[in-house]
Structure formats: structure tokens, C-alpha cells
Design a protein around this motif. Structure first.
Motif, mmCIF file in Angstrom:
data_model
loop_
_atom_site.group_PDB
_atom_site.id
_atom_site.type_symbol
_atom_site.label_atom_id
_atom_site.label_comp_id
_atom_site.label_asym_id
_atom_site.label_seq_id
_atom_site.Cartn_x
_atom_site.Cartn_y
_atom_site.Cartn_z
ATOM 1 N N GLU A 208 30.507 -43.787 21.621
ATOM 2 C CA GLU A 208 31.281 -44.734 20.819
ATOM 3 C C GLU A 208 30.925 -44.618 19.336
ATOM 4 N N TRP A 209 29.656 -44.384 19.056
ATOM 5 C CA TRP A 209 29.216 -44.261 17.660
ATOM 6 C C TRP A 209 29.841 -43.040 17.002
ATOM 7 N N PHE A 210 29.836 -41.894 17.702
ATOM 8 C CA PHE A 210 30.459 -40.695 17.144
ATOM 9 C C PHE A 210 31.965 -40.895 16.955
ATOM 10 N N ALA A 211 32.603 -41.608 17.896
ATOM 11 C CA ALA A 211 34.040 -41.881 17.766
ATOM 12 C C ALA A 211 34.316 -42.705 16.512
ATOM 13 N N GLN A 212 33.413 -43.659 16.196
ATOM 14 C CA GLN A 212 33.578 -44.450 14.982
ATOM 15 C C GLN A 212 33.521 -43.581 13.729
ATOM 16 N N HIS A 213 32.858 -42.437 13.837
ATOM 17 C CA HIS A 213 32.729 -41.528 12.693
ATOM 18 C C HIS A 213 33.696 -40.345 12.794
ATOM 19 N N GLY A 214 34.696 -40.486 13.675
ATOM 20 C CA GLY A 214 35.740 -39.475 13.778
ATOM 21 C C GLY A 214 35.311 -38.187 14.443
ATOM 22 N N LEU A 215 34.285 -38.257 15.289
ATOM 23 C CA LEU A 215 33.767 -37.061 15.946
ATOM 24 C C LEU A 215 33.845 -37.206 17.458
ATOM 25 N N ALA A 216 33.970 -36.076 18.135
ATOM 26 C CA ALA A 216 33.951 -36.084 19.596
ATOM 27 C C ALA A 216 32.534 -36.311 20.092
ATOM 28 N N ARG A 217 32.436 -36.725 21.347
ATOM 29 C CA ARG A 217 31.106 -36.960 21.906
ATOM 30 C C ARG A 217 30.312 -35.661 21.939
ATOM 31 N N PRO A 218 28.986 -35.746 21.831
ATOM 32 C CA PRO A 218 28.185 -34.518 21.803
ATOM 33 C C PRO A 218 28.277 -33.737 23.108
#
Length: 305
Positions: A208-218
Motif C-alpha cells: 500500500e505504501w509503494f502504491a501511494q508513491h505510484g510504484l508497484a509492489r516489490p
């Protein structure tokens, strides 16, 4: 006050209220019967007796169990805490009135990392109050488990109870100074290839944190994962990876320099993760009022209602 022409309203039997409360809690008559030491048919009889007294259905019955009607939900809110108040009154009548025991239940990481270091301050301010503290992620039943205040972690969805949410809680990316020196971070993208520690039980996790920054999950597997925040923070303090955790819980690690915030101006996210939960009737208990006042002071007047 009823007049001579108005009969005194009939009080519901205590057994019926107990059956109602447990059936509402579990949504299942067999589970309610098990807790009460009755048969499912006896619980069903008590519920029918209560509904006849109220004059309106309190439950919707289905093959898989029972659920509250709108009238039942309101009735549960109104009677919530009554049984516990009776238990407490009986207990106090039988005990030494000079002693008052505050029974707290807490989510484990909050109890260990935030509350425990502050209990001495509460005891010094309120020496006449004894403290009983238990910790688990289970939401305990106030009357059965004799709990005054439950400090819960999660989404605040407890309509039958008074809920006071702790304000100003934020999640941050945290790392040991040694790891950060070896693996500097300038953007959220830099964390995708890093060793990440997953806190499985938190409200905000890495995907969810990466999604908030416009990135896919690791895509890289997590270095470690834990179901307790205190384990995540301890592992991060040893340089085992980057953690995404509550700054409320990480205070002592940050204060002593074991962990540092990674780009706090860009990476922090607000959450409403911890809540003081209790039956409305408990707010009349002096020990509970004093604890709530102390908590509000400790949090910097940080309660949301």
C-alpha cells in the motif's frame, strides 16, 4: 415516574440479556450457548422471551446464524456495559473500598513499547489505583473478561462502544544508521530493491505504501516478516532491513538513535491505528476517568472522538 394508571415497565430477565449479548457477539446461537453453559434451544428461548417483551424482532435468523436488526443494534448499544457494571458493583461491594483496580487490555506492541514505560508515571500520579494489564490482539469481551478499557489496533469499527482514537499517529520508513549509510535512499524507488521487513498486522504495509508513491509492489521477497510491531522494530534496529512502522511505537528506538526516519518529509503517512475502547457506562468509573485524563495528557491532548 409511572402513575397509578401506568404499570411499572417490566424488566427483562438477566438470562435473556446475557443470551442477547452473546448471540449478538458471535452471530451464532451454538457459540453463545457454549459460553453461557446452556443449550442452543435454551438460548433461543431466552431470545424469544426478550423479543416478546420488546415487541419487535431483535435478530434476523438465517441458516448460518443470526444478525442484529436495526432495533437490535440500538438495543445492544443501550444495554452494552450493563452486565459488566453489575459485575463491578458486586465486586466492589465485596472488596476493600480503599483499593481500586484498573483492568487494561492492550494490543501487544502498544502495551510493550508505549504503555509499559509510562506506567510508573501513572502509578506515581494515582497511587490508589492498582493496574492489571493483559496483552493480545484478541478483542476481549468486557463483562466476561472483566476489562475496563481495551486499547485496540485496527480500523475503529466498534459501534456498540465508546471509541477514542489516538491522534497524530504516523507511519514512517525506519532504518538503522548503519544500514542507511550502506544503502542510502533518495526516492521511494530506491527502496524497491532493498531489504524490507514486513509488519504483517499493521494498517499500512509495504504494498500500500509503494502504491501511494505510484510504484508497484516489490518483486523481491521480503527480507523478514513479523506479526508483531515490536519484533519488526527490533529487527530493524539491528540493521536487518528497512521497516515501515508507527512512530508512536518507535519513539524509544528513534530517541536513542537505534533507528532513524528515512526522508520524513516525503515518506510519512498518517494513520488512525490505536484506539481506547470501552462500554459507555465505564466512563462513570472514577478510575477510568482518571486513566483517560492521564492518557490525554500523555498524548498531548491527542484524542479523536
Amino acid at each position: 415516574m409511572p402513575t397509578q394508571d401506568q404499570p411499572t415497565p417490566e424488566l427483562p430477565p438477566l438470562k435473556a440479556i446475557q443470551a442477547f449479548e452473546q448471540a449478538a457477539r458471535f452471530g451464532n446461537l451454538a457459540r453463545a450457548a457454549e459460553v453461557l453453559g446452556l443449550t442452543p434451544s435454551a438460548v433461543s428461548h431466552q431470545l424469544a422471551k426478550l423479543e416478546a417483551l420488546v415487541g419487535r424482532p431483535l435478530f434476523v435468523r438465517a441458516a448460518r446464524g443470526v444478525s442484529l436488526t436495526p432495533v437490535g443494534e440500538q438495543y445492544l448499544r443501550d444495554v452494552s456495559g450493563v452486565l459488566h457494571s453489575l459485575t463491578v458493583a458486586t465486586e466492589r461491594a465485596a472488596s476493600d473500598l480503599s483499593l481500586d483496580c484498573l483492568r487494561l487490555h492492550s494490543a501487544p506492541s502498544f502495551g510493550l513499547l508505549w504503555l509499559m514505560p509510562r506506567l510508573e508515571a501513572f502509578r506515581l500520579a494515582h497511587p490508589d489505583i492498582q493496574i492489571s494489564l493483559s496483552c493480545s490482539y484478541e478483542s476481549l469481551h468486557f463483562s466476561r473478561d472483566q476489562i475496563d478499557v481495551d486499547i485496540r489496533h485496527g480500523a475503529p469499527n466498534w459501534p456498540s462502544y465508546e471509541v477514542r482514537t489516538l491522534r497524530h499517529e504516523t507511519f514512517a520508513v525506519l532504518a538503522s544508521p548503519r544500514l542507511l549509510a550502506r544503502r542510502p535512499v533518495a526516492t521511494a524507488l530506491d527502496l524497491l530493491g532493498s531489504d524490507l521487513i514486513l509488519s504483517e498486522a499493521t494498517l499500512l504495509r509495504w504494498p500500500e505504501w509503494f502504491a501511494q508513491h505510484g510504484l508497484a509492489r516489490p518483486e523481491k521477497p521480503y527480507a523478514l516478516s513479523f506479526d508483531r510491531s515490536y519484533m519488526t522494530l527490533e529487527a530493524a534496529s539491528h540493521g536487518l532491513g528497512f521497516a515501515l512502522e508507527s512512530m508512536l511505537l518507535a519513539q524509544k528506538y528513534v530517541a536513542c538513535g537505534a533507528l532513524v526516519e528515512v526522508m520524513p518529509e516525503a515518506f510519512t503517512a498518517p494513520v488512525a491505528a490505536h484506539h481506547l475502547v470501552f462500554p459507555r457506562a465505564h466512563s462513570s468509573f472514577p478510575r477510568v476517568r482518571r486513566f483517560l485524563q492521564w492518557m490525554e495528557t500523555e498524548m498531548g491532548h491527542g484524542f479523536a472522538f
